[in-house]
Design an enzyme around this catalytic site. Structure first.
Site, mmCIF file in Angstrom:
data_model
loop_
_atom_site.group_PDB
_atom_site.id
_atom_site.type_symbol
_atom_site.label_atom_id
_atom_site.label_comp_id
_atom_site.label_asym_id
_atom_site.label_seq_id
_atom_site.Cartn_x
_atom_site.Cartn_y
_atom_site.Cartn_z
ATOM 1 N N GLU A 20 15.923 35.574 33.771
ATOM 2 C CA GLU A 20 17.314 35.969 33.565
ATOM 3 C C GLU A 20 17.291 37.484 33.493
ATOM 4 O O GLU A 20 16.987 38.072 32.463
ATOM 5 C CB GLU A 20 17.887 35.393 32.271
ATOM 6 N N ASP A 51 14.654 34.458 28.841
ATOM 7 C CA ASP A 51 15.882 35.108 28.393
ATOM 8 C C ASP A 51 15.678 36.618 28.344
ATOM 9 O O ASP A 51 14.660 37.116 27.870
ATOM 10 C CB ASP A 51 16.245 34.584 26.993
#
Length: 544
Positions: free
Chosen positions: A283, A224
């Site tokens: 990401e 993330d």
């Protein structure tokens, strides 16, 4: 009734499960990876919230669909200020989602079904309930426990102004003041303080966290905010408002700094130390395909989501340009391109493409185009059902933190997170026995897995057929290039080894020569002599 499970000692991962046998090397280069938003996939204990036992029970569906791996969103201990992306303990499963034993069972079951498991890791920030941040708040101004985060004195006569002009992705300033006058940085919600990755303890701790889950048997990590851990020296002002609109279009002092790559190199070395080709997936939002490719150089991560493809309009010329640029950038570093159309942070692509019947037609065609391209593909739960965005959620059920802050995102992330329908009846369409944490539209009964299974015209059966052909046709998935064919304006025609793919983005049918044997179409096509009439907003695959 939930099953009683033997306690697991905190900090000790169960013995790893055997991973799927796979003669193919570099499985991740062409894998189809299905994203499960755990809260909204399947509820095993009837409390209205999806959980790990619920996911485990539905894994046969994913194997039958044709997925190679499953990516799970965070299920760690968390106050849930941002759907679990505010982690209080990275080695504990939140009771909302089950237990560590449930995680172990899920990994073992997935491997038995031939599915690999990728879990989310959240390294840019912790929860404000994390033990480190609690210690930081209890520490004195300038104390050592604050050095793991970005604490700074404020500006102004009495330090009453934030240290710089950075804005939170969720809206408002990216700084919050504590009672003793210091400010701390949070690029997301105030409950998500950013870690300072210049501190050696931060790096050492995350190495331990990764090893904990690798020892349990997971096959990799979706990282993330992989572009966010390193901030520019001195935390300089940006001098621009509405900074969220700049993300992914230019380098910012808090995103896509070159220093993140050293972290990813160290993680690649860690991953390579484990058997079974464990992977790292970024990401990362970067302003160009070339900068995005830096995250997947041979000594860094294995994959990075292609958000340029996700953001592309339904336009043949624009789509071709994005495909060419994306392939060129990743081929230059020897990496596969990773295609994605939807995820838990963006409006579902049925709605982005116009909604209604037209949006669904475009979404079906776009999925076939994506699955025909070289590289890996991510499928977000429910897109194989043709689910649209839920745009009429009542304010009192919304939970997205951006919805409650001014000048940030529009709060539509809740609309793509509504629990998916499994059956045509029941209080939650088979999601669970206790309703669902976000209300599902009545129209979703007809979009359920039960309603679509066996219907050759359904979106679910289209995905099943496309994924089956992707495995059967040797030219799909693997490789690095496409060969474009001459086509009328508004039409994309490309060839892969053994396959031709034709996409009509126009609002009217188009008549084209037949390049081979028709094997799959998103809409019924009509033969016309030696040609074929390709409907508006549709895609056809041909065996050649």
């Amino acid at each position: 009734m939930t099953q009683e499970l033997a306690p697991v000692v905190h900090g000790e991962a169960p013995a790893a499960a055997d991973r799927p046998e796979d003669a193919q090397t570099d499985w991740w280069r062409s894998a189809v990876i299905y994203q499960v938003y755990v809260r909204s996939f399947a509820d095993g204990d009837g409390d209205g919230v999806g959980d790990l036992p619920g996911v485990r029970a539905r894994l046969p569906y994913l194997a039958e669909l044709g997925a190679d791996a499953v990516w799970l969103t965070p299920f760690y201990a968390s106050p849930q200020a941002d759907g679990g992306y505010d982690v209080a303990d990275y080695r504990t499963v939140d009771p909302l989602f089950g237990s560590l034993a449930d995680a172990d069972d899920l990994v073992r079951t997935a491997h038995e079904l031939g599915l690999r498991v990728i879990v989310d890791i959240v390294p840019n920030h912790t929860s404000d309930r994390h033990a480190w941040f609690r210690a930081a708040l209890a520490d004195r101004h300038g104390g050592p426990d604050r050095e793991r985060y970005h604490f700074r004195p404020g500006k102004g006569v009495n330090g009453e102004l934030p240290p710089n002009d950075w804005e939170s992705v969720f809206g408002g300033p990216a700084w919050t003041r504590v009672p003793d006058g210091d400010w701390y940085l949070h690029l997301f919600a105030p409950e998500q303080p950013d870690l300072d990755w210049d501190h050696p303890e931060v790096r050492e701790e995350f190495d331990r966290i990764l090893r904990f889950w690798l020892d349990l048997g997971v096959d990799g990590f979706r990282i993330d905010v992989a572009h966010g851990m390193v901030k520019a020296p001195g935390l300089p002002d940006i001098g621009h408002q509405e900074q969220v609109t700049m993300i992914g279009s230019q380098v910012l002092p808090f995103f896509d700094q070159d220093g993140v790559h050293e972290i990813h190199r160290s993680w690649r070395r860690l991953l390579d130390g484990y058997p079974g080709q464990r992977i790292g997936v970024a990401e990362a939002w970067a302003p160009t395909p070339e900068r995005m490719a830096l995250y997947v150089r041979p000594d860094e991560l294995h994959q990075a989501f292609n958000f340029h493809f996700l953001r592309c309009d339904w336009d043949a010329a624009a789509m071709r340009a994005v495909i060419d640029e994306s392939l060129a950038a990743t081929v230059s570093v020897g990496a596969p391109t990773t295609w994605v159309l939807s995820n838990h942070d963006v409006v579902r692509h049925v709605t982005r493409y116009g909604g209604g019947a037209t949006g669904l037609r475009r979404a079906r065609a776009a999925a076939m185009l994506m699955l025909a391209l070289p590289g890996s593909v991510y499928v977000y739960q429910g897109e194989e059902l043709g689910l649209p965005e839920v745009t009429d959620l009542p304010d009192d059920v919304r939970q997205d933190p951006s919805f409650f802050r001014a000048n940030g995102q529009d709060g539509l992330r809740d609309g793509c997170r509504v629990p998916i329908p499994w059956t045509a009846g029941g209080s939650s369409y088979g999601f669970g026995s206790g309703g669902s944490w976000l209300p599902q539209p009545a129209s979703w009964a007809g979009l359920s897995v039960e309603a679509q299974t066996g219907d050759p015209a359904s979106t679910l059966e289209l995905y099943r057929a496309a994924l089956r052909l992707r495995r059967e046709l040797p030219g799909l998935g693997a490789g690095e290039s496409v060969h474009w064919q001459d086509a009328p304006e508004g039409v994309l025609a490309l060839a892969r080894p053994g396959l031709a793919c034709t996409v009509n983005t126009r609002s009217t049918p188009v008549e084209l020569p037949v390049p081979g044997r028709l094997v799959l179409s998103s809409e019924p096509a009509t033969p016309t002599g030696g040609n074929i009439r390709l409907p508006a907003h549709s895609c056809i695959w041909w065996a050649i």
